[in-house]
Design an enzyme around this catalytic site. Structure first.
Site, short mmCIF file in Angstrom:
data_model
loop_
_atom_site.label_atom_id
_atom_site.label_comp_id
_atom_site.label_asym_id
_atom_site.label_seq_id
_atom_site.Cartn_x
_atom_site.Cartn_y
_atom_site.Cartn_z
N CYS A 2 41.85 34.18 35.18
CA CYS A 2 41.96 33.03 36.07
C CYS A 2 43.33 33.06 36.73
CB CYS A 2 41.83 31.74 35.28
SG CYS A 2 40.22 31.56 34.50
N GLY A 28 39.96 34.38 40.40
CA GLY A 28 38.84 33.56 39.94
C GLY A 28 38.20 32.82 41.09
N ASN A 101 45.11 30.68 31.64
CA ASN A 101 44.53 32.00 31.91
C ASN A 101 44.61 32.83 30.64
OD1 ASN A 101 45.79 34.93 33.68
ND2 ASN A 101 43.73 34.50 32.98
N GLY A 102 43.48 33.31 30.17
CA GLY A 102 43.49 34.14 28.97
C GLY A 102 42.34 33.77 28.06
N TYR A 257 43.26 46.90 38.35
CA TYR A 257 42.27 46.22 39.19
C TYR A 257 42.56 44.76 39.51
CZ TYR A 257 37.95 43.87 40.48
OH TYR A 257 37.03 43.09 41.12
P1 AMP Z 1 30.71 48.80 37.71
O1 AMP Z 1 29.61 48.86 38.69
O2 AMP Z 1 30.43 47.80 36.63
O3 AMP Z 1 31.12 50.12 37.15
O4 AMP Z 1 31.92 48.18 38.49
C1 AMP Z 1 33.09 48.85 38.69
C2 AMP Z 1 33.81 48.16 39.80
O5 AMP Z 1 34.03 46.79 39.48
C3 AMP Z 1 35.13 48.79 40.05
O6 AMP Z 1 35.07 49.20 41.38
C4 AMP Z 1 36.16 47.71 39.90
O7 AMP Z 1 36.81 47.61 41.15
C5 AMP Z 1 35.40 46.47 39.64
N1 AMP Z 1 35.81 45.81 38.39
C6 AMP Z 1 36.37 46.35 37.32
N2 AMP Z 1 36.55 45.41 36.35
C7 AMP Z 1 36.11 44.26 36.85
C8 AMP Z 1 36.06 42.92 36.36
N3 AMP Z 1 36.47 42.60 35.13
N4 AMP Z 1 35.55 41.97 37.18
C9 AMP Z 1 35.11 42.29 38.41
N5 AMP Z 1 35.14 43.53 38.91
C10 AMP Z 1 35.62 44.50 38.16
#
Ligand code: AMP
Length: 501
Positions: A2, A28, A101-102, A257
């Site tokens: 968040c 978020g 956040n956490g 990310y």
């Molecule tokens: P996936 O299709 O689940 O492998 O999604 C990977 C993609 O989601 C990557 O391109 C990241 O940019 C993004 N991503 C990685 N971790 C998260 C997260 N916790 N929440 C939202 N997006 C994420």
């Protein structure tokens, strides 16, 4: 995950908090809230939705006062109730609110003790409400009409003793001011800064420095792990280390990310760390694919663009933006249910065919979580006419769930869980694939900041820096998450990371 923000100003803070939350919106998009303090009265507006949708002009007028805190919430499994949007508020003692956040990993134990011993009722499944009540209880025990800085810092010290997990929080104490504090490992980020006005100095505390920048505040520094920063209503600033054995181990996934590239986190530029991730990965490609026949490096927008740029530069290969993103669709990961998630990758990204036709392309993503994105993108690249499609990840394989506030799927849903790289390659359908090594990632993030020795890399190596995560905990997490996904209901136990804030 968040976003949190707090400000003690010399004039109304409503607009600044709103603007700050829009800058932290990437942390978020599920719910947002602001609480302000004005002459002994607290004003609150919170609801589900994006910052721009939650606050009407009328709401903003109600958010009076020169002091306030704000929050934007990340959606988590089964948790979509607007009652769980933040800030949370308790009226005793003084009137205290919190934006957090956490994730507390022992929230259910604390919740039980709060009920049985402290006679406090927690009305949601949010660990943030637990954190707030634990803090309020400690202050209330003093039985004083007015607390001192020492009392407040002692209450934070008690939080560090009582709570485990990752937390960066901003509390507002009616009649006193605002308080920012970070867990003893500094897992989630928090920083503070100031700006001078004719009426005096204003202070802001926020999850990321970018919120400060955009509002014309100068970053003073990150809140240290275990430290608390208190700004009273007059604008006096106090800081104290409140943890017995603090050690900085920030979440490395923030750099991979989560954080905005224009933020500085713990003295490291997120942007530069991503450039370095590209270069360290280029080094591995040179070592392991010495005779590669890559024609072009194509990032999967947006996060991986930075790493892809220096990966291509370093390898002296063409860099092309072959996928164009529709900006008006939410992030893939946050869509409920796998079917919708699959569909939305195609809605979100469209290939420019000419950049693919007849070429051997190396696609780069910042990370691979479930593998849904990679699988579909590879297929799209092939349909666009690519000759060979290689896939690279700027982060190592995500093999373990995150329990400190990132909504990572349960282990079984992670494509890399119990799979070798070759098995993952086969599932996503790449001609070849390569992952960043964890040591290289750590080196890339640390850069020249030699003071940054440790990171929480748990989603990559399964080592949880708080030392309290057992196999039983992870199993319970998985079961509860699956149940919540099935019934679409909020998680009932606070123990689990599903209630990340
Ligand atoms: P996936 O299709 O689940 O492998 O999604 C990977 C993609 O989601 C990557 O391109 C990241 O940019 C993004 N991503 C990685 N971790 C998260 C997260 N916790 N929440 C939202 N997006 C994420």
């Amino acid at each position: 995950m968040c976003g949190v923000i707090g400000m003690v100003g010399k004039s109304p803070v409503n607009q600044a908090l709103y603007d700050g939350l829009t800058v932290l919106q990437h942390r978020g998009q599920d719910a947002a809230g602001i609480m302000t303090y004005d002459n002994g009265r607290l004003h609150l507006r919170k609801d589900n939705g994006l910052v721009r949708d939650v606050f009407s002009a009328e709401d903003m007028l109600q958010l009076r006062g020169n002091v306030g805190i704000g929050h934007c919430r990340y959606p988590t499994a089964g948790c979509s109730s607007s009652a769980e949007s933040q800030p949370f508020y308790v009226n005793s003692p003084y009137g205290i609110s919190i934006a957090h956040n956490g994730n507390l990993t022992n929230a259910s134990d604390i919740k039980r003790d709060l009920f049985l011993a402290d006679l406090r009722h927690i009305n949601t499944s949010s660990d943030s409400e637990v954190l707030l009540n634990a803090f309020a209880h400690k202050l209330g025990e003093l039985g004083k009409l007015r607390v001192s800085e020492t009392d407040i810092f002692d209450a934070v010290a008690n939080i560090h003793e009582r709570c485990r997990g990752g937390y960066a929080a901003i509390a507002m104490i009616n009649g006193y001011g605002i308080l920012g504090f970070r867990d003893p490992n500094g897992i989630r980020p928090l920083c503070y800064g100031s700006r001078d006005t004719d009426a005096g100095t204003e202070y802001m505390i926020a999850s990321e420095s970018v919120a400060l920048d955009v509002l014309g505040f100068t970053l003073i520094r990150d809140v240290a792990p275990g430290e608390a920063v208190l700004i009273d209503l007059q604008g006096n600033l106090y800081t104290r280390q409140c943890a017995a054995a603090p050690q900085l181990a920030p979440c490395i996934f923030e750099y991979v990310y989560l954080a905005r590239p224009d933020s500085m986190l713990d003295d490291v530029s997120v942007y530069k760390s991503r450039l370095r991730m590209g270069r360290t990965l280029a080094g591995k490609i040179r070592r392991e694919w010495a005779h590669h026949d890559i024609d072009v490096v194509i990032p999967i927008p947006d996060t991986s663009r930075t790493a892809a740029l220096d990966l291509a530069n370093d390898l002296n290969i063409l860099y092309r933006e072959g996928f164009i993103k529709n900006r008006y669709i939410g992030r893939t990961f946050i869509m409920p249910g796998q079917a919708v998630r699959k569909k939305s990758v195609r809605q979100k990204l469209n290939p420019i065919e000419l950049e693919f036709r007849g070429k051997n392309v190396l696609l780069l993503d910042d990370s691979i979580v479930r593998g849904t994105t990679s699988e579909q993108i590879i297929q799209m690249a092939r349909e666009a006419g690519a000759n060979k499609v290689f896939f690279a990840s700027a982060a190592p394989p995500v093999r373990y769930p995150n329990v400190y506030g990132i909504d990572m799927p349960a282990a079984q849903e992670l494509i890399a869980h119990n799979r070798s790289v070759e098995e993952i390659r086969a599932v996503i359908g790449a001609d070849d694939m390569i992952y960043q090594d964890l040591d290289d990632l750590v080196e890339a993030v640390r850069g020249k900041n030699t003071g940054l020795r440790e990171f929480d890399c748990s989603c990559f190596d399964g080592r949880y820096v708080t030392g309290d995560i057992t196999a039983e905990y992870l199993l319970a997490l998985e079961t509860e998450r699956a149940d919540a996904m099935r019934v679409g209901a909020p998680l009932q136990s606070n123990r689990l990371a599903g209630m990340n804030s």
